[in-house]
Design an enzyme around this catalytic site. Structure first.
Site, PDB file in Angstrom:
ATOM      1  N   SER A   1     -27.677 -26.271  28.631  1.00 22.65           N
ATOM      2  CA  SER A   1     -28.326 -26.352  29.762  1.00 22.65           C
ATOM      3  C   SER A   1     -27.402 -27.200  30.670  1.00 22.65           C
ATOM      4  CB  SER A   1     -29.543 -27.191  29.412  1.00 22.65           C
ATOM      5  OG  SER A   1     -30.456 -27.321  30.848  1.00 22.65           O
TER       6      SER A   1
ATOM      7  N   ASP B   1     -14.565 -22.804  35.342  1.00 23.66           N
ATOM      8  CA  ASP B   1     -14.242 -21.698  36.304  1.00 23.66           C
ATOM      9  C   ASP B   1     -13.537 -21.988  37.435  1.00 23.66           C
ATOM     10  OD1 ASP B   1     -15.812 -20.027  34.629  1.00 23.66           O
ATOM     11  OD2 ASP B   1     -17.456 -19.664  36.016  1.00 23.66           O
TER      12      ASP B   1
ATOM     13  N   LYS C   1     -28.540 -21.868  27.160  1.00 24.65           N
ATOM     14  CA  LYS C   1     -29.737 -22.243  27.906  1.00 24.65           C
ATOM     15  C   LYS C   1     -29.484 -22.102  29.211  1.00 24.65           C
ATOM     16  CE  LYS C   1     -33.446 -24.631  29.149  1.00 24.65           C
ATOM     17  NZ  LYS C   1     -33.815 -25.129  30.704  1.00 24.65           N
TER      18      LYS C   1
END
Length: 393
Positions: free
Chosen positions: A288, A299, A313
């Site tokens: 999460s 990224d 998740k």
């Protein structure tokens, strides 16, 4: 669902439950109010019906049609959720998840009664106070633990490598959830373990980094962020911590069916490390909010990831207050996406450098080789060693 909040986003929305019924010939569809159905059963059914129990069963049947992260929270559960978000709660200190018919411990929180008693990741709950919890939902198991009048709870555990069940006596007590701890060596390479994401995590991270910088009387030359077995926490907290290390770019985006669920969160100018290299450690217990931070740094090419694939998740739960103000729905309202547009729901985040290893204790003393007795063998923290090697280059 877990005993800890995976993701928190407060929304002030009204919600009505409706049930759709399709006629036998499938030519017409009528909408029937759940309240009307329950009222008629309560008034006309042949036997006396406990209205509270009837409502509870109706609510539970509805949530069985949704994902495992959505649920109805009563007053006690809602209060507990807010306590966890604020870094404190009363309990055993275990995070669990449902795996088919079993309740499995995902993590024993550091410095908690559960960790002190010896409970560990992978343990399977068989009984609570001699009552079997096999095939029981997490919510009922939680109630069974919390309704205990005595301060101690007896847990019967199945553990890999042990033929017979193990018995543990664990004390329920108030727990302050410390979300961050750190260390630094003489070369200015810092280690920061983020244990969970609560309302205080941004402050705790910033404070710890400032403290570590003072120890070496200068700038931090590199940072290892340890997110292993971090179950997540509050969405905003993960966004704020990510922003500490990014000069610009998207941190995370969320997408759902209603307008407010569709958001993009951007980093503001200012990198607290001034561009110093970062390595992030992840494993199958990183979930999460931890995945939001790992994905944002990966990224945006701000950090390299070491370890194993994360949990996966990728959904956001919102709290929707109900009319009485003392109960709420914890409802999945959106999925989140990393800056490159990846949804990690069910798939997780892959590390740049995959490194497997046995279980070990995250003690944060990364300046010395870490070992722990594990099935009569010495096990090194290979993931942490790899992170150190990358920062030495």
């Amino acid at each position: 669902m877990t005993f800890f909040l995976n993701s928190l986003k407060i929304c002030a929305l009204a919600c009505l439950f409706w049930v759709s019924a399709v006629s036998a010939d499938a030519k017409t569809t009528s909408h029937i109010s759940m309240a009307e159905v329950l009222a008629n059963i309560e008034h006309f059914y042949v036997d006396d019906i406990d209205a509270n129990k009837l409502n509870q069963h109706a609510i539970e049947s509805i949530f069985k049609q949704l994902d495992p992260h959505s649920e109805f929270l009563d007053q006690t559960e809602l209060e507990a959720l807010f306590n966890v978000a604020n870094g404190r709660y009363t309990g055993l200190g275990i995070e669990v998840e449902q795996r088919e018919k079993h309740i499995v411990i995902v993590a024993a929180i550091e410095n908690s009664p559960a960790q002190t008693a010896g409970l560990t990741k992978g343990d399977i709950l068989l009984k609570v106070n001699d009552v079997s919890v096999i095939n029981q939902p997490i919510k009922q198991v939680s109630q069974l633990i919390n309704q205990q009048q005595k301060p101690h709870v007896k847990l019967t555990i199945a553990r890999n490598g042990h033929e017979q069940p193990l018995l543990f006596k664990v004390e329920r007590k108030k727990i302050d959830l410390k979300s961050v701890k750190g260390n630094i060596n003489s070369q200015g390479i810092a280690y920061l373990r983020i244990i969970n994401f609560n309302n205080h995590t941004l402050y705790d991270v910033a404070k710890e980094l400032a403290h570590l910088s003072q120890i070496v009387a200068g700038e931090i030359n590199g940072l290892i962020i340890d997110l292993r077995d971090n179950p997540g926490g509050i969405l905003d907290s993960a966004i704020e911590v990510s922003d500490l290390f990014l000069e610009s770019g998207v941190i995370v985006s969320t997408k759902g069916r209603f307008a407010e669920a569709n958001q993009e969160y951007y980093a503001q100018e200012g990198d607290v490390l001034g561009g110093a290299p970062i390595i992030v450690l992840i494993n199958e217990g990183s979930a999460s909010a931890a995945e939001i931070l790992a994905g944002a740094l990966q990224d945006n090419q701000r950090a390299q990831l070491v370890g194993t694939r994360s949990y996966g998740k990728g959904s956001v739960q919102s709290l929707i207050p109900l009319g009485d103000g003392q109960t709420a729905l914890k409802l999945t309202t959106a999925k989140y996406y990393t800056p490159s547009g990846r949804s990690i729901e069910g798939s997780g985040i892959l590390p740049d450098y995959p490194v497997l290893q046995h279980n070990f204790a995250h003690n944060g003393d990364f300046t010395q080789p870490q070992t722990e007795t594990f099935i009569n063998a010495k096990v090194h923290d290979l993931q942490l060693e790899k992170a150190w090697q990358l920062l030495e280059k």
